[in-house]
Design a protein around this motif. Structure first.
Motif, PDB file in Angstrom:
ATOM      1  N   ASN A 194      47.538  56.296  41.085  1.00 22.12           N
ATOM      2  CA  ASN A 194      47.891  57.580  40.459  1.00 22.12           C
ATOM      3  C   ASN A 194      46.899  58.708  40.694  1.00 22.12           C
ATOM      4  O   ASN A 194      46.759  59.604  39.860  1.00 22.12           O
ATOM      5  N   GLN A 195      46.196  58.661  41.815  1.00 22.53           N
ATOM      6  CA  GLN A 195      45.340  59.762  42.232  1.00 22.53           C
ATOM      7  C   GLN A 195      45.574  60.034  43.703  1.00 22.53           C
ATOM      8  O   GLN A 195      45.934  59.133  44.459  1.00 22.53           O
ATOM      9  N   LEU A 196      45.382  61.268  44.132  1.00 24.33           N
ATOM     10  CA  LEU A 196      45.319  61.516  45.562  1.00 24.33           C
ATOM     11  C   LEU A 196      44.121  60.752  46.098  1.00 24.33           C
ATOM     12  O   LEU A 196      43.024  60.846  45.556  1.00 24.33           O
ATOM     13  N   ALA A 197      44.327  59.984  47.149  1.00 25.97           N
ATOM     14  CA  ALA A 197      43.332  59.001  47.575  1.00 25.97           C
ATOM     15  C   ALA A 197      42.697  59.293  48.920  1.00 25.97           C
ATOM     16  O   ALA A 197      41.550  58.912  49.159  1.00 25.97           O
ATOM     17  N   THR A 241      39.324  64.238  36.337  1.00 30.66           N
ATOM     18  CA  THR A 241      39.326  64.436  34.890  1.00 30.66           C
ATOM     19  C   THR A 241      38.949  63.155  34.165  1.00 30.66           C
ATOM     20  O   THR A 241      38.921  62.065  34.755  1.00 30.66           O
ATOM     21  N   LEU A 242      38.692  63.286  32.865  1.00 33.26           N
ATOM     22  CA  LEU A 242      38.396  62.110  32.045  1.00 33.26           C
ATOM     23  C   LEU A 242      39.596  61.170  32.025  1.00 33.26           C
ATOM     24  O   LEU A 242      39.445  59.948  31.991  1.00 33.26           O
ATOM     25  N   SER A 243      40.782  61.730  32.087  1.00 29.99           N
ATOM     26  CA  SER A 243      41.983  60.904  32.142  1.00 29.99           C
ATOM     27  C   SER A 243      41.985  60.036  33.393  1.00 29.99           C
ATOM     28  O   SER A 243      42.327  58.851  33.344  1.00 29.99           O
ATOM     29  N   ASP A 244      41.586  60.617  34.543  1.00 26.96           N
ATOM     30  CA  ASP A 244      41.495  59.836  35.778  1.00 26.96           C
ATOM     31  C   ASP A 244      40.577  58.635  35.585  1.00 26.96           C
ATOM     32  O   ASP A 244      40.861  57.529  36.046  1.00 26.96           O
ATOM     33  N   GLU A 245      39.465  58.854  34.904  1.00 26.72           N
ATOM     34  CA  GLU A 245      38.436  57.828  34.777  1.00 26.72           C
ATOM     35  C   GLU A 245      38.845  56.684  33.856  1.00 26.72           C
ATOM     36  O   GLU A 245      38.282  55.594  33.930  1.00 26.72           O
ATOM     37  N   HIS A 246      39.802  56.901  32.995  1.00 25.30           N
ATOM     38  CA  HIS A 246      40.293  55.832  32.130  1.00 25.30           C
ATOM     39  C   HIS A 246      41.630  55.270  32.616  1.00 25.30           C
ATOM     40  O   HIS A 246      41.938  54.111  32.383  1.00 25.30           O
ATOM     41  N   TYR A 247      42.400  56.110  33.282  1.00 22.40           N
ATOM     42  CA  TYR A 247      43.765  55.744  33.645  1.00 22.40           C
ATOM     43  C   TYR A 247      43.871  55.229  35.076  1.00 22.40           C
ATOM     44  O   TYR A 247      44.601  54.279  35.351  1.00 22.40           O
ATOM     45  N   SER A 248      43.149  55.846  36.007  1.00 20.50           N
ATOM     46  CA  SER A 248      43.367  55.582  37.423  1.00 20.50           C
ATOM     47  C   SER A 248      42.242  54.815  38.110  1.00 20.50           C
ATOM     48  O   SER A 248      42.463  53.722  38.651  1.00 20.50           O
ATOM     49  N   THR A 249      41.033  55.355  38.090  1.00 20.23           N
ATOM     50  CA  THR A 249      39.967  54.746  38.890  1.00 20.23           C
ATOM     51  C   THR A 249      39.652  53.296  38.521  1.00 20.23           C
ATOM     52  O   THR A 249      39.294  52.514  39.409  1.00 20.23           O
ATOM     53  N   PRO A 250      39.775  52.862  37.252  1.00 19.01           N
ATOM     54  CA  PRO A 250      39.486  51.453  36.959  1.00 19.01           C
ATOM     55  C   PRO A 250      40.365  50.473  37.730  1.00 19.01           C
ATOM     56  O   PRO A 250      39.916  49.384  38.106  1.00 19.01           O
ATOM     57  N   ARG A 251      41.605  50.854  37.993  1.00 17.78           N
ATOM     58  CA  ARG A 251      42.494  49.954  38.736  1.00 17.78           C
ATOM     59  C   ARG A 251      42.067  49.832  40.196  1.00 17.78           C
ATOM     60  O   ARG A 251      42.180  48.761  40.798  1.00 17.78           O
ATOM     61  N   SER A 260      36.505  42.888  47.872  1.00 15.88           N
ATOM     62  CA  SER A 260      35.308  43.187  48.662  1.00 15.88           C
ATOM     63  C   SER A 260      34.025  42.670  48.029  1.00 15.88           C
ATOM     64  O   SER A 260      32.948  42.796  48.611  1.00 15.88           O
ATOM     65  N   GLY A 261      34.131  42.106  46.847  1.00 20.44           N
ATOM     66  CA  GLY A 261      32.957  41.561  46.174  1.00 20.44           C
ATOM     67  C   GLY A 261      32.412  42.487  45.104  1.00 20.44           C
ATOM     68  O   GLY A 261      32.612  43.702  45.136  1.00 20.44           O
ATOM     69  N   ALA A 262      31.708  41.887  44.153  1.00 25.30           N
ATOM     70  CA  ALA A 262      31.170  42.634  43.015  1.00 25.30           C
ATOM     71  C   ALA A 262      30.096  43.614  43.465  1.00 25.30           C
ATOM     72  O   ALA A 262      29.265  43.312  44.321  1.00 25.30           O
ATOM     73  N   THR A 263      30.135  44.804  42.897  1.00 18.59           N
ATOM     74  CA  THR A 263      29.129  45.832  43.149  1.00 18.59           C
ATOM     75  C   THR A 263      28.685  46.409  41.813  1.00 18.59           C
ATOM     76  O   THR A 263      29.222  46.057  40.752  1.00 18.59           O
ATOM     77  N   GLU A 264      27.735  47.319  41.876  1.00 15.52           N
ATOM     78  CA  GLU A 264      27.259  47.998  40.671  1.00 15.52           C
ATOM     79  C   GLU A 264      28.066  49.252  40.366  1.00 15.52           C
ATOM     80  O   GLU A 264      27.744  49.987  39.433  1.00 15.52           O
ATOM     81  N   GLU A 265      29.109  49.514  41.137  1.00 18.63           N
ATOM     82  CA  GLU A 265      29.920  50.710  40.908  1.00 18.63           C
ATOM     83  C   GLU A 265      30.589  50.640  39.535  1.00 18.63           C
ATOM     84  O   GLU A 265      30.986  49.584  39.061  1.00 18.63           O
ATOM     85  N   SER A 266      30.742  51.796  38.924  1.00 18.44           N
ATOM     86  CA  SER A 266      31.375  51.875  37.614  1.00 18.44           C
ATOM     87  C   SER A 266      32.890  51.915  37.752  1.00 18.44           C
ATOM     88  O   SER A 266      33.416  52.521  38.690  1.00 18.44           O
ATOM     89  N   PRO A 267      33.619  51.299  36.808  1.00 20.50           N
ATOM     90  CA  PRO A 267      35.081  51.418  36.823  1.00 20.50           C
ATOM     91  C   PRO A 267      35.556  52.860  36.704  1.00 20.50           C
ATOM     92  O   PRO A 267      36.688  53.166  37.073  1.00 20.50           O
ATOM     93  N   MET A 268      34.696  53.735  36.195  1.00 19.88           N
ATOM     94  CA  MET A 268      35.065  55.132  35.988  1.00 19.88           C
ATOM     95  C   MET A 268      34.568  56.038  37.112  1.00 19.88           C
ATOM     96  O   MET A 268      34.668  57.264  37.014  1.00 19.88           O
ATOM     97  N   SER A 269      34.067  55.457  38.190  1.00 20.86           N
ATOM     98  CA  SER A 269      33.523  56.252  39.286  1.00 20.86           C
ATOM     99  C   SER A 269      34.593  57.092  39.960  1.00 20.86           C
ATOM    100  O   SER A 269      35.696  56.610  40.240  1.00 20.86           O
ATOM    101  N   GLU A 270      34.266  58.347  40.259  1.00 20.19           N
ATOM    102  CA  GLU A 270      35.167  59.238  40.987  1.00 20.19           C
ATOM    103  C   GLU A 270      34.899  59.185  42.488  1.00 20.19           C
ATOM    104  O   GLU A 270      35.500  59.937  43.255  1.00 20.19           O
ATOM    105  N   ASP A 271      33.992  58.319  42.909  1.00 21.15           N
ATOM    106  CA  ASP A 271      33.580  58.281  44.308  1.00 21.15           C
ATOM    107  C   ASP A 271      33.956  56.984  45.015  1.00 21.15           C
ATOM    108  O   ASP A 271      33.378  56.646  46.046  1.00 21.15           O
TER     109      ASP A 271
END
Length: 475
Positions: A194-197, A241-251, A260-271
């Motif tokens: 649900n984000q432009l990727a 947006t904050l909505s992206d960080e709870h709704y989209s990026t975690p998936r 790809s294996g566990a990383t230190e990236e946050s589920p809420m990362s926009e990057d």
């Protein structure tokens, strides 16, 4: 009952290149998420040749366009009613082209102010219908849809998946008339939520990128690019947006952590990256796992009792109407190579039933189902199990998982045995009949298992009444 699906659609997608899979398959798939009770059908649209040019007219927004005289055979999962549009959503055509539409996305106000969405332009409900039956390759599908968006405009911001035996493509519409598409590298995968990727666009690489003809000029003339030394489609056209960080990026994070294996990236990362390489070769079962997952074994799983269990929107959820995976396997005729794996209802509580593209019809249970509940419908058979299990997950969750495992083994065995016989058949008519019967047999066995599970759960649930009373021997 009425609703605007465009306001509710919120899907999750996966795309895998042929060198990233364990058997050389290309795979695309998506959860179609809109409303908890909104039945889907599954049909085969036969090859047709008309005497005159046809016209498509949408019942959703009056979008209209001419269609060619020849319509190729294709599979589709339309809505139970055409009142709000067709929403055929996903399928294979007779040339082995797969299409899934759409992954709903969101553009920012700045770009939409420069090129607004077109109220009567093409939308999700029409895309499969006016594109899939008229192309012979995935690349042709991208080009056809792109031309339609440029000519007629689109009423939504969306992502659209295409594949064939060799290539996997992801197309995104950013505004009313502007779009870009990127080929997923053969050795890579992508998950989208649900984000432009799409990120960096290489305008000098026609093998891997396609785009609206005036895209660069539009961005430059309207001063839309915050980093002119690059052309990052997500950053220019998307939202953060904050909505992206709870709704989209975690998936997206969840899929990348799994593959790809566990990383230190946050589920809420926009990057998070759009294109990724897996740490192993991926199978169709990996793709099924992803689309049916809900952050298992983490504090974010809605089925646990953690304080974080509803922090993020899961991949598989109650609003899934159907989940599909379109697998094009190598070294076989398209009729046998192309398998449309379809899980009606909630993927986490359903099973993916394999249907061969070469079949000429779908089982009757897949062509019926309305509102309210209809016990003969395949959609409702799987939905009923979800409803019953949800009420007592601790009591019946394991039983559901046991049924899923048994059915999956049965269906995998069926595919292997069907492949062997089908590849030895020379007569097209006999092959079509055989693939129709084999697909129907798999659907029948899965439905029988789920109806038996329903009977077992209802029988066991009769003792759960609040009117129950345990007799004390001292009374």
């Amino acid at each position: 009952m009425e609703y605007n699906k465009a306001d509710l659609s919120a899907c999750t997608s996966i795309l895998i290149g042929k060198k990233a899979t364990i058997d050389g398959s290309t795979i695309i798939g998506r959860n179609e998420d809109a409303q908890a009770s909104w039945p889907k059908h599954f049909v085969v649209r036969e090859h047709q040749e008309f005497l005159t040019e046809q016209e498509f007219i949408s019942t959703a927004n009056n979008f209209k366009m001419p269609l060619p005289k020849i319509r190729y055979k294709y599979t589709a999962t339309p809505e139970w009613t055409t009142k709000e549009g067709l929403f055929e959503e996903d399928g294979f055509n007779e040339y082995g082209v797969a299409m899934s539409a759409t992954e709903s996305a969101y553009a920012n106000e700045t770009v939409l102010g420069a090129d607004p969405l077109v109220e009567d332009g093409i939308g999700e409900e029409a895309m499969v219908t006016v594109v899939l039956p008229y192309v012979k390759t995935a690349r042709e599908g991208v080009a056809r849809l792109g031309e339609i968006v440029e000519k007629y405009g689109t009423c939504e911001t969306n992502g659209i998946l295409f594949s064939d035996a060799d290539e996997v493509w992801y197309l995104e519409t950013g505004t009313g008339h502007y779009w870009v598409a990127q080929r997923i590298p053969d050795d890579s995968y992508a998950v989208v939520a649900n984000q432009l990727a799409i990120q960096e666009v290489d305008f000098d690489d026609p093998d891997n990128f396609m785009f609206a003809k005036d895209l660069q000029t539009f961005v430059t003339d309207n001063h839309l690019n915050p980093n002119p030394e690059t052309f990052n489609f997500r950053n220019i056209f998307g939202t953060h947006t904050l909505s992206d960080e709870h709704y989209s990026t975690p998936r997206v994070w969840w899929g990348q952590q799994q593959f790809s294996g566990a990383t230190e990236e946050s589920p809420m990362s926009e990057d998070l990256s759009f294109i990724k390489k897996a740490n192993r070769l991926l199978s169709i079962d990996d793709a099924k796992m992803y689309l049916s997952s809900h952050y298992e074994k983490t504090e974010y799983d809605p089925l646990n009792e953690s304080a974080q269990n509803h922090l993020f929107r899961p991949i598989s959820l109650a609003k899934t109407q159907e989940s599909h995976l379109l697998q094009h396997r190598p070294n076989m005729a398209p009729e046998v190579a192309c398998v449309h794996w379809l899980a009606m209802g909630v993927a986490a509580q359903s099973v993916y039933v394999p249907f061969y593209m070469g079949m000429n019809d779908t089982p009757s249970a897949y062509k019926i189902g309305t509102l309210p509940y209809d016990g003969e419908s395949a959609y409702w058979a799987y939905k009923l199990v979800s409803v019953l299990v949800d009420g007592h997950y601790k009591e019946f969750g394991k039983q559901l998982q046991t049924t899923q495992k048994k059915v999956n083994i049965t269906l995998n065995k069926l595919v292997r045995s069907t492949d062997k016989i089908a590849q030895q058949m020379d007569n097209p008519g006999d092959l079509a009949q055989y693939l129709t019967e084999a697909s129907a047999q798999g659907a029948k066995e899965a439905l029988q298992a789920y109806r038996q599970l329903t009977a077992d759960i209802i029988t066991a649930s009769t003792d759960f009444s609040p009117l129950n009373f345990k007799t004390d021997l001292n009374l």
